[in-house]
Motif scaffolding. Structure first.
Motif, mmCIF file in Angstrom:
data_model
loop_
_atom_site.group_PDB
_atom_site.id
_atom_site.type_symbol
_atom_site.label_atom_id
_atom_site.label_comp_id
_atom_site.label_asym_id
_atom_site.label_seq_id
_atom_site.Cartn_x
_atom_site.Cartn_y
_atom_site.Cartn_z
ATOM 1 N N ALA A 24 14.136 -3.467 -2.878
ATOM 2 C CA ALA A 24 14.224 -2.191 -2.160
ATOM 3 C C ALA A 24 14.688 -1.082 -3.104
ATOM 4 O O ALA A 24 14.161 0.039 -3.063
ATOM 5 N N ILE A 25 15.637 -1.381 -3.971
ATOM 6 C CA ILE A 25 16.119 -0.379 -4.934
ATOM 7 C C ILE A 25 14.983 0.038 -5.858
ATOM 8 O O ILE A 25 14.761 1.235 -6.089
ATOM 9 N N VAL A 26 14.244 -0.935 -6.391
ATOM 10 C CA VAL A 26 13.125 -0.618 -7.295
ATOM 11 C C VAL A 26 12.080 0.219 -6.564
ATOM 12 O O VAL A 26 11.590 1.218 -7.085
ATOM 13 N N ARG A 27 11.750 -0.177 -5.348
ATOM 14 C CA ARG A 27 10.729 0.527 -4.567
ATOM 15 C C ARG A 27 11.158 1.964 -4.261
ATOM 16 O O ARG A 27 10.376 2.891 -4.370
ATOM 17 N N GLU A 28 12.420 2.157 -3.902
ATOM 18 C CA GLU A 28 12.906 3.472 -3.464
ATOM 19 C C GLU A 28 13.411 4.356 -4.596
ATOM 20 O O GLU A 28 13.277 5.574 -4.537
ATOM 21 N N GLU A 29 14.017 3.741 -5.630
ATOM 22 C CA GLU A 29 14.690 4.534 -6.655
ATOM 23 C C GLU A 29 14.184 4.292 -8.071
ATOM 24 O O GLU A 29 14.566 5.004 -8.986
ATOM 25 N N SER A 58 18.597 -8.075 -17.351
ATOM 26 C CA SER A 58 17.340 -8.763 -17.671
ATOM 27 C C SER A 58 17.154 -9.971 -16.770
ATOM 28 O O SER A 58 16.053 -10.231 -16.277
ATOM 29 N N GLY A 59 18.222 -10.715 -16.546
ATOM 30 C CA GLY A 59 18.148 -11.870 -15.655
ATOM 31 C C GLY A 59 17.743 -11.472 -14.246
ATOM 32 O O GLY A 59 16.962 -12.169 -13.593
ATOM 33 N N LEU A 60 18.248 -10.340 -13.787
ATOM 34 C CA LEU A 60 17.889 -9.834 -12.461
ATOM 35 C C LEU A 60 16.424 -9.425 -12.419
ATOM 36 O O LEU A 60 15.681 -9.785 -11.495
ATOM 37 N N ILE A 62 13.977 -10.421 -14.316
ATOM 38 C CA ILE A 62 13.141 -11.615 -14.412
ATOM 39 C C ILE A 62 13.112 -12.350 -13.075
ATOM 40 O O ILE A 62 12.065 -12.819 -12.643
ATOM 41 N N ALA A 63 14.244 -12.415 -12.398
ATOM 42 C CA ALA A 63 14.283 -13.055 -11.072
ATOM 43 C C ALA A 63 13.360 -12.319 -10.098
ATOM 44 O O ALA A 63 12.650 -12.957 -9.309
ATOM 45 N N LEU A 64 13.342 -11.002 -10.166
ATOM 46 C CA LEU A 64 12.433 -10.220 -9.307
ATOM 47 C C LEU A 64 10.982 -10.514 -9.655
ATOM 48 O O LEU A 64 10.143 -10.716 -8.777
ATOM 49 N N TYR A 65 10.689 -10.530 -10.929
ATOM 50 C CA TYR A 65 9.335 -10.795 -11.409
ATOM 51 C C TYR A 65 8.877 -12.172 -10.945
ATOM 52 O O TYR A 65 7.753 -12.347 -10.480
ATOM 53 N N LYS A 66 9.780 -13.172 -11.063
ATOM 54 C CA LYS A 66 9.458 -14.533 -10.638
ATOM 55 C C LYS A 66 9.165 -14.578 -9.144
ATOM 56 O O LYS A 66 8.254 -15.278 -8.707
ATOM 57 N N GLU A 67 9.950 -13.866 -8.373
ATOM 58 C CA GLU A 67 9.758 -13.859 -6.919
ATOM 59 C C GLU A 67 8.406 -13.256 -6.555
ATOM 60 O O GLU A 67 7.669 -13.816 -5.746
ATOM 61 N N HIS A 110 4.712 -3.333 -12.209
ATOM 62 C CA HIS A 110 4.576 -2.700 -13.522
ATOM 63 C C HIS A 110 5.881 -2.067 -13.985
ATOM 64 O O HIS A 110 6.190 -2.097 -15.169
ATOM 65 N N ALA A 111 6.654 -1.520 -13.047
ATOM 66 C CA ALA A 111 7.938 -0.926 -13.412
ATOM 67 C C ALA A 111 8.899 -1.995 -13.917
ATOM 68 O O ALA A 111 9.614 -1.791 -14.910
ATOM 69 N N ILE A 112 8.919 -3.137 -13.259
ATOM 70 C CA ILE A 112 9.800 -4.226 -13.679
ATOM 71 C C ILE A 112 9.363 -4.736 -15.046
ATOM 72 O O ILE A 112 10.178 -4.924 -15.947
ATOM 73 N N SER A 113 8.070 -4.917 -15.219
ATOM 74 C CA SER A 113 7.547 -5.378 -16.503
ATOM 75 C C SER A 113 7.871 -4.388 -17.615
ATOM 76 O O SER A 113 8.322 -4.774 -18.696
#
Length: 196
Positions: A24-29, A58-60, A62-67, A110-113
């Motif tokens: 939600a944070i990534v999507r909104e902010e 980074s661990g966080l 990557i966890a988002l990316y994995k999900e 793409h933002a996470i990557s």
């Protein structure tokens, strides 16, 4: 901010809650706003809880990316289970899933990557993801073609490269999803049909 104190949850449920809050944070902010401190604040937990689950930013990420990836793989496997074992049909399902993934996950993915570019841990993880997709594609196409596993693997690597290029064109608005899907499916069939 969530002013309600977080109730005690089992570790797996807490992790799921933190992942959903981080998304939600990534999507909104955006990814710049995503820190372990911000995550803890928004989820209504202490910072040590966030650090216990993810250790580092980074661990966080990557966890988002994995999900996000796990959700896409599950959808693809489900679609493949319902597909006739014909090269054209499997190629169409793989291509549709590839393009749909890019559109569905869009900016978040793409933002996470992008936030992890150059991070050694992320580079290793991205290679692991690609290897996973190559293996998945090899398993899907192997019964339909007469290629050695090594030759099929190389062609599956090429499929991913072509999919990546077509997805970029699609995201830039240069081609519609249906055209990108059809182009990738036709490439797959052309590259593998001769070995069928």
């Amino acid at each position: 901010m969530n002013d309600t104190p977080a109730k005690r949850l089992p570790k797996t449920q807490r992790r799921e809650q933190l992942i959903e809050t981080a998304m939600a944070i990534v999507r909104e902010e955006g990814t710049d706003a995503l820190t372990l401190g911000r995550l803890a604040e928004r989820a209504g937990v202490s910072k040590p809880i966030a650090y216990e689950h993810f250790k580092t930013r980074s661990g966080l990420l990557i966890a988002l990316y994995k999900e996000l990836d796990a959700r896409q793989v599950a959808a693809l496997l489900h679609a493949l289970e319902r597909t006739k074992p014909r090269l054209e049909d499997v190629a169409r399902v793989v291509s549709r899933a590839y393009m749909h993934c890019y559109l569905e996950l869009g900016p978040q993915w793409h933002a996470i990557s992008a936030a992890l570019k150059g991070d050694e841990q992320m580079d290793a993880f991205q290679q692991e993801l690609i290897d996973g997709y190559v293996a998945l594609y090899c398993d899907a196409f192997a019964p339909l073609v007469r290629l050695s596993r090594k030759a099929l693997r190389l062609r599956c690597v090429a499929i991913i490269g072509a999919g990546e290029a077509l997805a970029r064109e699609m995201l830039q608005g240069r081609v519609e999803e249906s055209a990108a899907t059809a182009a990738l499916a036709s490439l797959i069939v052309a590259w593998l049909a001769g070995a069928a």
